[in-house]
Design an enzyme around this catalytic site. Structure first.
Site, PDB file in Angstrom:
ATOM      1  CD  GLU A 139      -1.720  -2.427   1.211  1.00  0.00           C
ATOM      2  OE1 GLU A 139      -0.619  -2.707   1.740  1.00  0.00           O
ATOM      3  OE2 GLU A 139      -2.516  -3.301   0.796  1.00  0.00           O
ATOM      4  CG  HIS A 171     -11.962  -7.907   5.424  1.00  0.00           C
ATOM      5  ND1 HIS A 171     -11.700  -8.978   6.248  1.00  0.00           N
ATOM      6  CD2 HIS A 171     -11.069  -7.984   4.415  1.00  0.00           C
ATOM      7  CE1 HIS A 171     -10.698  -9.683   5.745  1.00  0.00           C
ATOM      8  NE2 HIS A 171     -10.305  -9.102   4.639  1.00  0.00           N
TER       9      HIS A 171
END
Ligand SMILES: Cc1ncc(C[n+]2csc(CCOP(=O)(O)OP(=O)(O)O)c2C)c(N)n1
Length: 714
Positions: A449, A518
């Site tokens: 990321e 999540h």
């Protein structure tokens, strides 16, 4: 021991893979120029160190708070800078890189004025003087540096990928042969950014040169703590797709040969290269460091004998430069540095009236470099009026159509992230886009990321419009350094640079499912950070308008895609059209009401509407749509009418964005309130997995209705 074991084995020269290739003849390095810049850099270090040493006797305003000497690193950087002569080259550097900047055209008064914090220069007094940048329109540039070691790497990879994009996709031949160069100390090879960019450069065969200046010390920590054996070049000898050179950065001939060879190979399209040169650190790490406790006098003395300056002089005089010419260069340097110093000290202090400018883009004051130009944005246009009777579509489809349209009308748009290309994203939002637009415009990235965001920053500075996906909100964690630095980039360069990127972030609870990984919402993070717009649409139509607004804008944007809305009827709405745009900071009033203002956004909008409908005509529901900026005027006007305010959100209650709204309402609408401002949110627990637990923490229709009830009766 002054140095890690390998440092004395000066020239492994071209490591394994390149050893078999014939050595290129030494490049035509402009040695006079190298001598000039090395001497200028020395003189600047002298001035600053001397002034700081005599701090008791000099005016306070002549002192440099963050003083970093490049003494010992200077000659090799001057050589490297002299090789960066392509107008689309870019260097990404760090605090010890002033010699490189001088060699790339940094004026001496900027070099001295910025460390003094004076007006103008790199940052107009906003950032420390060793954290530099160089816009250089029409010439090689230096990307804005950051204070964090290792953060320089991934934006450089973004620039390198942009070179290929400009050349191959936008068919701009002017980019042919351009390269990105990144500088770092041997300490920086232990950072995530180094490895992330190395992965990008080698998997994508980017035109990128890593230049590692190994002085054997990261402040006080030895190089064998940063990489086993203390030699990153040796350790990378078997890394795929990488040309590796290793040598002595105090030896002018070897330095020029290795750097010229690497630069030439990268320019010719052989992929990335890494050059590690050993250099001595001839001063302390920085001004306040006295080296006590980690370096003996003998070690300091040993390094002093490796000073590249006498070696440079011996290399040049008399073989290439006469004694007289050398003296003449020294005279020129003294004259120029003296003039630069006077000019720097004559600069005024920065104007405090301007310190709040350029956190965000200002319409009439474009950054010198970065993002789409005003002309490009105006040509793209947009309308605030939605299509009449557009067909209903789901939020995922709305985002996909918007991305597709913008890819169609704006060749500078790129869409990427983990699994975004071939699969179409794990949420399938980008499904089919790679097939339509090709893998240069819509592509998978390596699993980093930090790499995804750092690369985006480099691309935006290169004038592209990157739209990056972070697979799930929680997985933005490794990217925070790059996200934060992106947000401050315009401000800290005083509008010289900007990096407007769009970061799509699916997050929040799923349909009947959650978990700590999540289902994070956490949007307040970027409302709190500097320089970010934050969109949190509750339906497909708003998603279209806000995403397009971000992609045709000049500020970095975090764009939330709520998991429970992507594929459900809750998130569905009529398609508002290919040109629909919603400006940031404009909420919408979904229900009119007389007795209570309910402020919310994202997936909570739907729960709140069901609850509000139990009190017909009494609850005014505002969907903020974006929380940075947020529609203060709409909320305050409404509360002044209703006299009550409830904020409902999914993020934690403590320091959630509701706290900001509540504080604003309490202050600005105090005399209109008939009840305390209230908040209903998740009570500071991570999202649980089992639906029973999930439902126990999330605000739902019943809880919202109960809170409305209690406020109405207050
Ligand atoms: C992310 C981060 N961690 C720690 C620091 C503090 N710090 C500043 S310089 C430095 C050492 C860096 O050493 P190296 O990369 O070898 O460069 P050198 O100073 O030797 O040129 C450290 C730990 C920082 N600036 N950024």
């Amino acid at each position: 021991m002054a140095s890690p074991p390998s440092r004395s084995s000066s020239s492994v020269s071209s490591v394994r893979k390149t050893a078999t290739r014939r050595a290129r003849p030494q490049s035509s390095v402009d040695w006079r120029r190298v001598a000039y810049h090395t001497l200028v850099s020395r003189a600047l270090d002298d001035v600053e160190e001397e002034t700081n040493r005599n701090r008791a006797k000099v005016p306070k305003e002549h002192l440099v708070l963050y003083q970093f000497s490049a003494r010992g690193h200077d000659m090799a950087q001057a050589v490297l800078g002299s090789l960066l002569n392509h107008r689309h080259d870019a260097a990404s550097a760090y605090y010890r890189s002033r010699p490189l900047l001088l060699a790339m055209g940094l004026p001496i008064d900027d070099a001295l004025g910025s460390p003094l914090g004076r007006a103008g220069g790199f940052s107009d007094g906003r950032d420390i003087g060793v954290v530099c940048n160089l816009p250089n329109r029409g010439g090689p540039i230096v990307l804005p540096m950051s204070g964090d070691v290792g953060s320089q790497y991934t934006p450089a990879a973004g620039w390198a990928q942009s070179i290929l994009y400009h050349r191959d996709v936008l068919r701009d031949d002017a980019y042919d042969g351009a390269i990105a160069v990144v500088l770092g100390g041997e300490g920086s090879v232990a950072t995530n950014g180094f490895w992330s960019s190395l992965t990008m450069a080698t998997t994508l065969q980017l035109p990128m040169l890593f230049y590692i200046e190994d002085n054997g010390l990261g402040i006080s920590v030895r190089g064998d703590m940063q990489t086993p054996g203390g030699n990153i070049a040796r350790n990378l000898a078997s890394f795929g797709n990488l040309i590796v050179h290793d040598g002595d950065g105090t030896d002018p001939e070897e330095t020029a040969r290795l750097l010229s060879d690497a630069v030439a190979r990268v320019r010719e399209g052989h992929g990335p290269a890494l050059v590690r040169l050993t250099v001595p650190r001839l001063s302390s790490h920085s001004g306040p460091d006295n080296q006590r406790g980690y370096r003996t006098d003998a070690e300091i003395e040993q390094d002093a004998r490796r000073d590249p300056l006498p070696k440079l002089k011996a290399h040049l005089v008399p073989a290439m430069v006469s004694q007289d010419e050398w003296r003449q260069i020294e005279t020129e340097v003294s004259r120029d540095v003296e003039a630069g110093l006077s000019a720097a000290r004559a600069r005024p202090a920065p104007d405090p009236a301007g310190v709040k400018r350029f956190v965000f883009a200002e319409t009439d004051a474009p950054a010198q470099i970065g993002g789409l130009s005003r002309r490009e944005i105006d040509a793209l246009g947009g309308t605030g009026t939605p299509l009449q009777a557009g067909e209903p579509l789901r939020l995922a489809e709305a985002v996909r159509r918007t991305l597709a349209h913008e890819l169609r009308v704006n060749p500078k748009v790129l869409v990427f992230g983990e699994d975004v290309g071939r699969k179409g994203g794990v949420h399938l939002v980008t499904e089919g886009l790679q097939r339509e637009f090709g893998d240069r415009r819509v592509f998978d990235t390596s699993l980093s990321e930090e790499g995804i965001i750092g690369r985006s920053v480099g691309m935006a500075i290169a004038g592209l419009m990157p739209v990056a996906e972070i697979q799930f909100r929680k997985y933005a964690d490794p990217a925070h350094e790059q996200l934060n630095n992106c947000g401050t980039l315009r401000w800290r360069t005083a509008n010289r640079f900007a990096a407007p990127i769009v970061v799509r972030m699916p997050g929040g609870f799923g349909k009947d499912v959650g978990d700590p990984w999540h289902s994070l919402s956490g949007e307040v993070q970027w409302a709190h950070a500097y320089g970010w717009q934050v969109a949190y649409p509750s339906n497909a139509a708003d998603a279209v308008g806000l995403l397009r607004s971000a992609m045709r804008g000049q500020n970095p944007t975090v764009f939330f895609e709520h998991r429970s809305l992507l594929m459900t009827s809750d998130g569905s709405a009529p398609y508002p059209g290919d040109e629909y745009v919603i400006p940031f900071g404009r909420g919408t009033t979904l229900r009119e009401g007389t007795d209570l203002t309910l402020v919310t956004w994202g997936a909570m909008v739907h729960r709140v509407l069901s609850a509000a409908d139990r009190f017909p005509g009494r609850v005014e529901v505002i969907d903020l749509r974006s929380i940075a900026p947020w529609d203060r005027a709409r909320v305050l006007d409404s509360v002044r009418k209703t006299g009550r305010c409830l904020v409902v959100h999914e993020d934690n209650v403590t320091a959630g964005f509701g706290a900001e709204i509540a504080a604003t309402v309490a202050k600005e609408a105090f005399w209109h309130l008939d009840a305390p401002v209230d908040r209903l949110a998740v009570e500071d627990v991570p999202m649980p997995y089992h639906p029973v637990l999930l439902n126990a923490v999330l605000p739902d229709e019943n809880r919202v209705a109960a809170r409305i009830e209690s406020l109405l009766s207050a």
